[in-house]
Design an enzyme around this catalytic site. Structure first.
Site, PDB file in Angstrom:
ATOM      1  N   GLU A   7       0.847  -1.202   0.000  1.00 52.00           N
ATOM      2  CA  GLU A   7       0.000   0.000   0.000  1.00 52.00           C
ATOM      3  C   GLU A   7       0.877   1.243   0.000  1.00 52.00           C
ATOM      4  O   GLU A   7       2.072   1.158   0.304  1.00 52.00           O
ATOM      5  CB  GLU A   7      -0.922  -0.009   1.222  1.00 52.00           C
ATOM      6  CG  GLU A   7      -0.145   0.033   2.528  1.00 52.00           C
ATOM      7  CD  GLU A   7      -1.044   0.001   3.762  1.00 52.00           C
ATOM      8  OE1 GLU A   7      -1.824  -0.951   3.890  1.00 52.00           O
ATOM      9  OE2 GLU A   7      -0.950   0.942   4.563  1.00 52.00           O
ATOM     10  N   LYS A  62       2.857   4.537   1.003  1.00 51.28           N
ATOM     11  CA  LYS A  62       3.364   5.167   2.225  1.00 51.28           C
ATOM     12  C   LYS A  62       2.983   6.637   2.115  1.00 51.28           C
ATOM     13  O   LYS A  62       3.418   7.346   1.199  1.00 51.28           O
ATOM     14  CB  LYS A  62       4.874   5.020   2.325  1.00 51.28           C
ATOM     15  CG  LYS A  62       5.433   5.595   3.614  1.00 51.28           C
ATOM     16  CD  LYS A  62       6.831   5.051   3.867  1.00 51.28           C
ATOM     17  CE  LYS A  62       7.276   5.311   5.294  1.00 51.28           C
ATOM     18  NZ  LYS A  62       7.461   6.717   5.608  1.00 51.28           N
TER      19      LYS A  62
HETATM   20  S1  IVH Z   1       2.641   0.786   8.668  1.00 46.86           S
HETATM   21  C1  IVH Z   1       5.053  -0.564  12.851  1.00 46.86           C
HETATM   22  N1  IVH Z   1       1.687   1.948   6.558  1.00 46.86           N
HETATM   23  O1  IVH Z   1       5.598   5.734   8.076  1.00 46.86           O
HETATM   24  C2  IVH Z   1       5.008   0.469  11.778  1.00 46.86           C
HETATM   25  N2  IVH Z   1       3.101   3.214   7.978  1.00 46.86           N
HETATM   26  O2  IVH Z   1       8.427   5.127   8.645  1.00 46.86           O
HETATM   27  C3  IVH Z   1       4.024   0.069  10.716  1.00 46.86           C
HETATM   28  N3  IVH Z   1       3.408   5.537   7.248  1.00 46.86           N
HETATM   29  O3  IVH Z   1       5.426   6.077  11.483  1.00 46.86           O
HETATM   30  C4  IVH Z   1       3.732   1.257   9.903  1.00 46.86           C
HETATM   31  N4  IVH Z   1       2.142   5.410   5.466  1.00 46.86           N
HETATM   32  O4  IVH Z   1       3.317   6.707  10.321  1.00 46.86           O
HETATM   33  C5  IVH Z   1       2.459   2.092   7.645  1.00 46.86           C
HETATM   34  N5  IVH Z   1       0.729   2.841   4.660  1.00 46.86           N
HETATM   35  C6  IVH Z   1       1.507   2.988   5.746  1.00 46.86           C
HETATM   36  C7  IVH Z   1       2.137   4.191   6.052  1.00 46.86           C
HETATM   37  C8  IVH Z   1       2.936   4.273   7.182  1.00 46.86           C
HETATM   38  C9  IVH Z   1       2.919   6.185   6.200  1.00 46.86           C
HETATM   39  C10 IVH Z   1       4.285   6.119   8.270  1.00 46.86           C
HETATM   40  C11 IVH Z   1       3.929   5.648   9.652  1.00 46.86           C
HETATM   41  C12 IVH Z   1       5.242   5.319  10.334  1.00 46.86           C
HETATM   42  C13 IVH Z   1       6.256   5.703   9.318  1.00 46.86           C
HETATM   43  C14 IVH Z   1       7.351   4.674   9.335  1.00 46.86           C
END
Ligand code: IVH
Length: 714
Positions: free
Chosen positions: A111, A113
């Site tokens: 998905e 980021k």
């Molecule tokens: S999952 C345990 N999914 O990126 C961490 N994070 O660099 C699992 N972020 O602090 C994170 N889009 O806030 C996840 N689709 C996405 C995301 C995402 C942005 C951010 C998230 C995290 C940071 C990590």
């Protein structure tokens, strides 16, 4: 019907319409109808304060400002995620998963980021309990107040919500809203945000939820935090729960099981991500199954079951053919790179802002150079650097003032770069590029308060050639005005309901009346503010009007000249800073609202061709506004004013808007400050004084009501 039931019904109904509008873009009712329901609920809640609910839709507009954010622990640590920078690294990650799980194929999701600010939303028994930023991963800032204003975040979850559900996701600013916000800030002469992420982070840091409510933020969920009362076995089950409770989910999402599948999904997302309407800088790869996640576990900083592939910011080489200069609506001159068109991050780029002269020098950008272009935050085209190896012999350094011959490209008026500023500006009061901004400002409530003259009317006046500067307004005939054609009215759902409209006789008469009032009755300080001279805000204008009898006295003012000749306060030691040390200025007791920088701007304005011309036109029009607070020496200044030397802070809901009380206090010699401290003499508190009142009470600052204030004024 019982009011309890009606309140519950209205809340549910408004929540539904919010969702239809902000999540599904399919409103069922008009804005007016929505407002009616909203007001009905507001009135009922006011009449029955015992039924108040922080998650009521009425709370979306933002309550009282905070003094500071409280910190709060996360229910589960908010971890970071490992970055992968090449397809090879993706391959290694996939191998680690295979090894860790002892499986060939592994169900995964891919998905986007989202390039935003991480946030945790904690719902208890179906209502938003609190919201935290990531902070250090263990504790975050409590931003609940701000989050409540984000329209696509449900504040309640409805029937059969679990006792505890923590949803994690990203708060971001959609590209379109970001562009609009920056445009608006530019018009208001405020700094623009570099990219949507900064705008989001900056907005969420605001302690005033009303500021947040006015910004176009949105939220998308991408992960589960703590959870009680619902069985969550895979990401898909979690996402189904999000859908059920209408919590917006991150999309699109791919389901794959092999490395080939992962790489294909990453490439497909790269094609799509520029059209999602918000910034993305990577693809997040996650193990689908929660039991598998658990068996893979965590390192100290990140889960082993997830990783983020980072797309390299797309950079392209192109040739910078020319540098042109744009005149902003506030007179700021911005150099713009004219480029050979290149396709970058989803769109063709042929122009990019170079920000200002200093930036051009820092990057050593010359006309004819081959430059590297990318999109900052995936949105705004920018020139990253010069490929010096490809610099042609004839490339020359660029100087904005020289290229312009020290003239505004729009009006040929004088340009200036004020000390301590990076921007060159056009100073001409009558510059056509600034006409709309200047007229709108001139007419605004705190300036000359011209009825019915907002920005849209100003645009039409300029477009139709009826006015190209504020003073042209005094030449308008009632016929010109009445026949002015305005844009068609829009219905609340955005569908056009009427044809073009005339400004009409009625509004023309009202506007002409308020122009007459401006001409004969508006005091000097309002006029000074209305003229929109750089650095002359309301307070400086008021201080200037205390020191001068009428506008025409300002042009050759000795006070302004003396003040302008003082060095900048910042450069002087504290003891020398005092205007009191100046032989002529010491009698005037000029307050901190008027310093040498403002005086220099004023002097430059009156010396400039544009300023001279404006004075001449005012003379022709017979306009010479007079001071209503003329009191040039300290003794006269304080004579008889009841609030001299007293500092007030205002809080809560009073019988009139706070600015009215502010000007009432100032007119009577007092000062108004924004926050309570030991130096505060009185807190003027209306209903719902909030944290300021608590602070005043703890500092022993007297809290007074409107009655007491009126008594003090006699
Ligand atoms: S999952 C345990 N999914 O990126 C961490 N994070 O660099 C699992 N972020 O602090 C994170 N889009 O806030 C996840 N689709 C996405 C995301 C995402 C942005 C951010 C998230 C995290 C940071 C990590």
């Amino acid at each position: 019907m019982l009011f309890e039931n009606r309140i519950a019904e209205l809340r549910e109904e408004l929540n539904r319409h919010n969702r239809l509008y902000y999540q599904e873009a399919q409103p069922e009712i008009s804005d007016a109808e929505y407002d009616r329901l909203f007001r009905e609920l507001e009135d009922l809640e006011k009449a029955h304060p015992e039924l108040a609910d922080p998650n009521s839709p009425t709370q979306r507009v933002g309550g009282a400002p905070l003094e500071a954010f409280e910190q709060r622990p996360h229910l589960l640590p908010m971890l970071s995620i490992d970055d992968l920078f090449s397809e090879e690294e993706v391959g290694d990650f996939f191998k680690r998963l295979q090894k860790g799980l002892g499986l060939e194929n592994i169900p995964l999701t891919i998905e986007p980021k989202i390039d935003g600010v991480a946030c945790s939303l904690v719902y208890r028994n179906g209502a938003l309990d609190y919201a935290l930023t990531r902070g250090d991963g263990t504790r975050g800032d409590d931003i609940t107040q701000n989050v409540r204003t984000i329209r696509n975040i449900p504040l309640t979850l409805g029937q059969d919500a679990p006792p505890l559900l923590e949803v994690r996701g990203e708060i971001f600013m959609p590209a379109e809203g970001f562009a609009r916000l920056n445009e608006q800030r530019d018009e208001e002469g405020l700094d623009t945000f570099a990219n949507p992420r900064n705008a989001t982070a900056g907005t969420l840091k605001s302690l005033d939820p009303k500021v947040v409510a006015a910004r176009p933020l949105a939220f998308l969920a991408h992960g589960l935090g703590a959870n009680e009362g619902s069985e969550m076995v895979t990401e898909d089950v979690f996402r189904a729960l999000l859908e059920k409770f209408q919590i917006p989910r991150n999309e699109p999402i791919w389901h794959v099981e092999t490395l080939e599948g992962v790489l294909t999904a990453i490439r497909e997302l790269d094609e799509k991500r520029h059209h999602l309407g918000h910034g993305t800088d990577g693809a997040v790869i996650k193990v689908l199954d929660f039991a598998q996640r658990e068996s893979l576990g965590f390192t100290s900083r990140a889960p082993r079951w997830a990783a983020a592939f980072k797309y390299p910011p797309e950079q392209k080489e192109t040739v910078l053919r020319d540098i042109t200069v744009q005149v902003g609506r506030t007179g700021v001159l911005t150099p713009v790179a004219e480029l050979d068109p290149v396709f970058v991050s989803g769109t063709t780029v042929s122009r990019a802002t170079l920000h200002n002269q200093e930036e051009i020098e820092r990057k050593d950008i010359r006309i004819g150079d081959t430059v590297i272009v990318e999109k900052a935050g995936e949105i705004i085209p920018s020139v990253v650097s010069v490929v010096t190896a490809k610099r042609p012999a004839e490339a020359r350094p660029y100087s904005l003032p020289e290229a312009l011959g020290h003239q505004c490209p729009s009006c040929r008026g004088p340009i200036e770069k004020a000390e301590g500023f990076v921007a060159w500006r056009c100073l001409n009061f009558e510059c056509p590029a600034q006409a709309v901004t200047r007229i709108t400002h001139f007419a605004s409530r705190k300036a000359l308060d011209l009825d019915g003259l907002g920005e849209s009317v100003a645009i039409k006046l300029v477009e139709s050639g009826l006015a190209s500067s504020p003073l042209d307004l005094f030449r308008l005939s009632s016929e010109d005005l009445a026949n002015l054609m305005l844009d068609p009215a829009k219905s609340s759902d955005g569908l056009t309901v009427s044809k073009e409209r005339r400004f009409g006789e009625k509004r023309a008469t009202t506007l002409l009346k308020s122009l007459e009032r401006a001409r004969y009755d508006m005091p000097l300080h309002r006029w000074l503010f209305a003229m929109g001279i750089s650095q002359i805000g309301e307070s400086a204008a008021r201080e200037l009007s205390r020191l001068h009898r009428k506008l025409s006295d300002l042009a050759g003012s000795q006070i302004v000249a003396d003040l302008a000749d003082l060095p900048d306060f910042e450069e002087l030691s504290k003891s020398k800073r005092k205007k009191e040390n100046h032989p002529r200025l010491k009698d005037y007791r000029i307050d901190d609202n008027l310093g040498p920088v403002a005086a220099r701007h004023l002097r430059t304005f009156f010396e400039s061709g544009g300023g001279q011309h404006a004075l001449e036109r005012l003379r022709d029009l017979g306009i010479d506004p007079e001071s209503e607070n003329y009191a040039p020496d300290a003794a006269t200044a304080s004579a008889g004013l009841p609030l001299v030397g007293k500092t007030f802070v205002i809080t809560g809901t009073l019988s009139a808007p706070r600015p009215e009380f502010k000007s009432l206090i100032e007119k009577n010699g007092g000062k108004v400050s924004g926050s309570v401290s030991a130096k505060t003499d009185y807190l003027l508190a209306g209903e719902g004084g909030g944290s300021k009142q608590t602070k005043a009470e703890s500092l022993g600052v007297p809290v007074i009501g409107e009655d007491k204030l009126k008594a003090m004024l006699g």
